[in-house]
Design a protein around this motif. Structure first.
Motif, mmCIF file in Angstrom:
data_model
loop_
_atom_site.group_PDB
_atom_site.id
_atom_site.type_symbol
_atom_site.label_atom_id
_atom_site.label_comp_id
_atom_site.label_asym_id
_atom_site.label_seq_id
_atom_site.Cartn_x
_atom_site.Cartn_y
_atom_site.Cartn_z
ATOM 1 N N GLU A 116 0.836 -1.217 0.000
ATOM 2 C CA GLU A 116 0.000 0.000 0.000
ATOM 3 C C GLU A 116 0.863 1.256 0.000
ATOM 4 N N ILE A 117 0.445 2.254 -0.775
ATOM 5 C CA ILE A 117 0.994 3.609 -0.604
ATOM 6 C C ILE A 117 -0.166 4.504 -0.182
ATOM 7 N N PHE A 129 -2.451 20.067 -1.658
ATOM 8 C CA PHE A 129 -2.588 19.446 -2.989
ATOM 9 C C PHE A 129 -1.319 18.726 -3.448
ATOM 10 N N GLU A 130 -0.369 18.567 -2.561
ATOM 11 C CA GLU A 130 0.947 18.052 -2.985
ATOM 12 C C GLU A 130 0.867 16.636 -3.566
ATOM 13 N N TYR A 131 -0.120 15.861 -3.118
ATOM 14 C CA TYR A 131 -0.291 14.487 -3.628
ATOM 15 C C TYR A 131 -0.433 14.472 -5.153
ATOM 16 N N LEU A 137 2.474 8.654 -11.030
ATOM 17 C CA LEU A 137 3.206 7.442 -10.634
ATOM 18 C C LEU A 137 2.281 6.437 -9.965
ATOM 19 N N LEU A 138 1.422 6.936 -9.086
ATOM 20 C CA LEU A 138 0.547 6.007 -8.355
ATOM 21 C C LEU A 138 -0.435 5.335 -9.316
ATOM 22 N N TYR A 141 1.560 2.599 -11.030
ATOM 23 C CA TYR A 141 1.724 1.400 -10.187
ATOM 24 C C TYR A 141 0.405 0.624 -10.129
ATOM 25 N N PHE A 142 -0.700 1.368 -10.110
ATOM 26 C CA PHE A 142 -2.016 0.712 -10.070
ATOM 27 C C PHE A 142 -2.211 -0.151 -11.322
ATOM 28 N N ASN A 143 -1.753 0.384 -12.460
ATOM 29 C CA ASN A 143 -1.893 -0.381 -13.718
ATOM 30 C C ASN A 143 -0.945 -1.577 -13.753
ATOM 31 N N GLU A 144 0.242 -1.402 -13.178
ATOM 32 C CA GLU A 144 1.271 -2.446 -13.286
ATOM 33 C C GLU A 144 1.103 -3.574 -12.275
#
Ligand code: ABU
Length: 367
Positions: A116-117, A129-131, A137-138, A141-144
């Motif tokens: 988990e991230i 709003f920094e996320y 990238l997130l 990672y979700f796709n991969e």
């Protein structure tokens, strides 16, 4: 081909994939309660705000790029955030601030626990709003990775009710600050859960979380409920008049060994779990510098803000010669990394990274 992309349970297992921040378009944000509480009263940052000078951004990016290349040369996959426009104001129905912060350092925003991230709530308005810098990238990672869990802690409202007005005074003085932090009277109130990811250290089944300016008790309780298979321990370090982020205070190097900032010692009554399990807590070496670099929020103790590559190898900032010497004596191979000119952008070698993958599983170090 689908595979495990995200996996990291502690601060020291062999590092295989990491995010390294960028200095692009980084701003010194306007005054706001939680941020002001952290800026030392004699700092050159007081009363300043705006885009950081381009030559400092370029220099910081040069150092961050070099660090990323060094990690890659050691077989670590490195990803970089996609900067949003940090000059834009951050405005919600509850607050307005005239600029944002940047996408350095990722460690403050992203907490990796296993597969988990988790995006932290954050406690500064300018970082709300920094996320967004990390969303590309997130999503990747979700796709991969079919097992990757992308989670977000509840976004806080960050109204004035989140901050103690006592901290808004211009001159508080270090003596009063130390009294307040010893009493656990921090700038953030208990209005709603607040935490920055850099207040959390991962020790397998145990998460150690600093209660201070950027993380309140409700934030720690939220983390406890969110990770029901973990034991969550609140700690505080009374010697720190500006307590934000645990990673220049308490630095695990490998199973059984932690560096502790000698000015911010873990109180005796919070040491039991370490002592019962024969963990050594040793004083970190003194920083090599008497003062932080210009326009820097952090203390000189970024000396101990190191990135552990595996239980025998650690990245230490190149000018931090005393810290490197101590690591050597502790049996660690030291990899020197030049980063001091990037400190002003939000921290050191640990701060400027966020784990994506370390080898290993969730172990119980404190049975
Ligand atoms: N982000 C870590 C800063 C801690 C310190 O100023 O000591």
């Amino acid at each position: 081909m689908q595979k495990t992309v995200v996996n990291s349970w502690n601060e020291w297992d062999p590092l295989k994939h990491v995010i390294v921040g960028r200095a692009d378009d980084c701003h010194i944000p306007p005054e706001e309660p939680a941020l002001d509480a952290k800026v030392p009263e004699d700092s050159d940052m007081r009363g300043q705000w705006g885009r950081r000078p381009q030559e400092t951004i370029d220099r910081a990016n040069e150092l961050l790029d070099n660090f990323a290349a060094l990690l890659e040369s050691r077989g670590v996959r490195v990803d970089r955030p996609t900067p949003i426009d940090h000059s834009l104001p951050a405005t919600t129905p509850d607050f307005h601030t005239d600029s944002q912060f940047g996408c350095m350092p990722p460690r403050d925003v992203l907490l990796t626990v296993g597969s988990e991230i988790l995006e932290a709530t954050m406690s500064y308005r300018c970082r709300w709003f920094e996320y967004l810098n990390y969303r590309p990238l997130l999503q990747q990672y979700f796709n991969e990775d079919p097992n990757f869990r992308h989670e977000c802690a509840p976004k806080p409202r960050l109204t004035d009710a989140d901050y103690h007005p006592d901290y808004l005074s211009e001159k508080i003085g270090v003596e009063k600050r130390l009294k307040w932090t010893a009493e656990k009277f921090f700038v953030t109130t208990e209005e709603e859960p607040l935490f920055d990811a850099a207040d959390v250290l991962r020790f397998g089944r145990d998460l150690v979380v600093q209660h201070g300016f950027t993380t309140n008790l409700k934030g720690i309780e939220w983390i406890r409920r969110h990770f029901p298979d973990h034991r969550v321990h609140a700690v505080n370090f009374p010697g720190d008049p500006y307590p934000i982020h645990i990673d220049a205070t308490f630095t695990p190097l490998r199973p059984g060994l932690i560096l502790n900032n000698p000015q911010r010692r873990l109180p005796e009554d919070q040491r039991e779990m370490f002592e019962k399990n024969d963990w050594q807590i040793v004083d970190a070496a003194q920083p090599a510098h008497n003062a932080p670099p210009p326009l820097c929020y952090s203390s000189t103790w970024l000396s101990m803000n190191v990135l552990v590559l595996d239980p025998k190898t650690v990245c230490v900032e190149k000018s931090e010669v005393y810290q490197a010497e101590q690591m050597d004596k502790l049996g660690m191979e030291v990899v020197e990394v030049e980063l001091r000119d990037a400190y002003a952008f939000g921290g050191g070698l640990h701060c400027c990274t966020a784990d994506v993958y370390r080898e290993g599983t969730c172990e119980d170090f404190f049975p």
